[in-house]
Design a protein around this motif. Structure first.
Motif, PDB file in Angstrom:
ATOM      1  N   HIS A  34       0.835  -1.186  -0.062  1.00  0.00           N
ATOM      2  CA  HIS A  34      -0.053  -0.008  -0.025  1.00  0.00           C
ATOM      3  C   HIS A  34       0.889   1.217   0.181  1.00  0.00           C
ATOM      4  O   HIS A  34       0.431   2.097  -0.714  1.00  0.00           O
ATOM      5  N   GLU A  93      -2.245  -6.780  -8.619  1.00  0.00           N
ATOM      6  CA  GLU A  93      -3.884  -6.823  -8.409  1.00  0.00           C
ATOM      7  C   GLU A  93      -4.237  -8.177  -8.477  1.00  0.00           C
ATOM      8  O   GLU A  93      -4.972  -8.547  -7.613  1.00  0.00           O
ATOM      9  N   ASN A 112      -5.920 -10.668  -5.642  1.00  0.00           N
ATOM     10  CA  ASN A 112      -7.039 -11.022  -5.576  1.00  0.00           C
ATOM     11  C   ASN A 112      -7.165 -12.550  -5.159  1.00  0.00           C
ATOM     12  O   ASN A 112      -7.816 -12.962  -4.738  1.00  0.00           O
ATOM     13  N   ASN A 132      -7.438  -7.284   1.126  1.00  0.00           N
ATOM     14  CA  ASN A 132      -8.613  -6.608   0.395  1.00  0.00           C
ATOM     15  C   ASN A 132      -8.442  -5.362   0.408  1.00  0.00           C
ATOM     16  O   ASN A 132      -8.828  -4.866  -0.860  1.00  0.00           O
ATOM     17  N   GLN A 133      -8.144  -4.600   1.346  1.00  0.00           N
ATOM     18  CA  GLN A 133      -7.947  -3.076   0.846  1.00  0.00           C
ATOM     19  C   GLN A 133      -6.787  -2.997   0.098  1.00  0.00           C
ATOM     20  O   GLN A 133      -6.882  -1.914  -0.702  1.00  0.00           O
ATOM     21  N   GLN A 153      -5.685  -4.650  -1.929  1.00  0.00           N
ATOM     22  CA  GLN A 153      -6.232  -5.194  -3.648  1.00  0.00           C
ATOM     23  C   GLN A 153      -6.970  -4.160  -4.106  1.00  0.00           C
ATOM     24  O   GLN A 153      -7.176  -3.675  -5.300  1.00  0.00           O
ATOM     25  N   ASP A 154      -7.913  -3.703  -3.264  1.00  0.00           N
ATOM     26  CA  ASP A 154      -8.702  -2.332  -3.613  1.00  0.00           C
ATOM     27  C   ASP A 154      -7.883  -1.235  -4.186  1.00  0.00           C
ATOM     28  O   ASP A 154      -8.130  -0.692  -5.226  1.00  0.00           O
ATOM     29  N   ALA A 155      -6.898  -0.754  -3.459  1.00  0.00           N
ATOM     30  CA  ALA A 155      -6.025   0.288  -3.600  1.00  0.00           C
ATOM     31  C   ALA A 155      -5.283   0.106  -5.014  1.00  0.00           C
ATOM     32  O   ALA A 155      -5.143   1.137  -5.742  1.00  0.00           O
ATOM     33  N   THR A 156      -4.822  -1.349  -5.083  1.00  0.00           N
ATOM     34  CA  THR A 156      -4.142  -1.501  -6.361  1.00  0.00           C
ATOM     35  C   THR A 156      -4.937  -1.418  -7.450  1.00  0.00           C
ATOM     36  O   THR A 156      -4.602  -1.125  -8.400  1.00  0.00           O
ATOM     37  N   MET A 157      -6.289  -2.014  -7.475  1.00  0.00           N
ATOM     38  CA  MET A 157      -7.225  -1.908  -8.643  1.00  0.00           C
ATOM     39  C   MET A 157      -7.338  -0.476  -9.031  1.00  0.00           C
ATOM     40  O   MET A 157      -7.524   0.035 -10.129  1.00  0.00           O
ATOM     41  N   MET A 158      -7.629   0.268  -7.971  1.00  0.00           N
ATOM     42  CA  MET A 158      -7.691   1.676  -8.422  1.00  0.00           C
ATOM     43  C   MET A 158      -6.700   2.373  -9.013  1.00  0.00           C
ATOM     44  O   MET A 158      -6.820   3.143  -9.989  1.00  0.00           O
TER      45      MET A 158
END
Length: 152
Positions: free
Chosen positions: A92, A106, A110, A139-140, A142-147
């Motif tokens: 992160h 990402e 996942n 999960n957080q 992964q979400d930041a990476t996806m963004m």
């Protein structure tokens, strides 16, 4: 003579296959060495390569933790889960706009989250808080990476 040829072939194959079967302790030792080597590589890598390398590290640590938990070595599995949280935080913190192989990182995160969710479902009540905390953190990240991937 005809019966000797198949017997010899089976004998030769059994000699070749036997070394492939390693004990769980040997496999864990090899995986631990692989994890340590990947950690050293990630720590000295260029900042734009670190998220992917740390994602690989988190994924391998998760797999090893699951195997250790299944084998009954809860102490080692717990230690790895804490390390996973630490490296998830590093992912992160190392995210930048120009990361190399960010989509691959990402995808690894996942898959790791999926495996941690499986571990959560099969873990005992005493171990669930740590597994759940690790899953939430992965999960957080992964979400930041996806963004970051979608912002490109």
């Amino acid at each position: 003579m005809r019966s000797l040829v198949p017997f010899a072939a089976i004998f030769v194959l059994s000699l070749a296959v036997e070394p492939l079967c390693a004990s769980s302790a040997d496999s864990d030792l090899i995986d631990q060495q692989r994890i340590e080597a990947l950690e050293a590589k990630a720590n000295v890598a260029q900042p734009r390569e670190q998220p992917f390398l740390y994602a690989q590290l988190v994924q391998q640590m998760t797999e090893l933790s699951i195997r250790q938990y299944s084998a009954g070595d809860v102490g080692k599995a717990t230690g790895l889960l804490k390390d996973i949280q630490r490296f998830a935080q590093k992912i992160h913190l190392s995210l930048t706009g120009n990361d190399k192989r960010l989509k691959n990182a990402e995808i690894l995160l996942n898959r790791t989250a999926f495996r941690l969710n499986e571990m959560l479902q099969s873990s005992s009540v005493e171990d669930r808080p740590l597994v759940k905390q690790t899953l939430v953190q992965v999960n957080q990240v992964q979400d930041a990476t996806m963004m970051e991937v979608f912002q490109k």
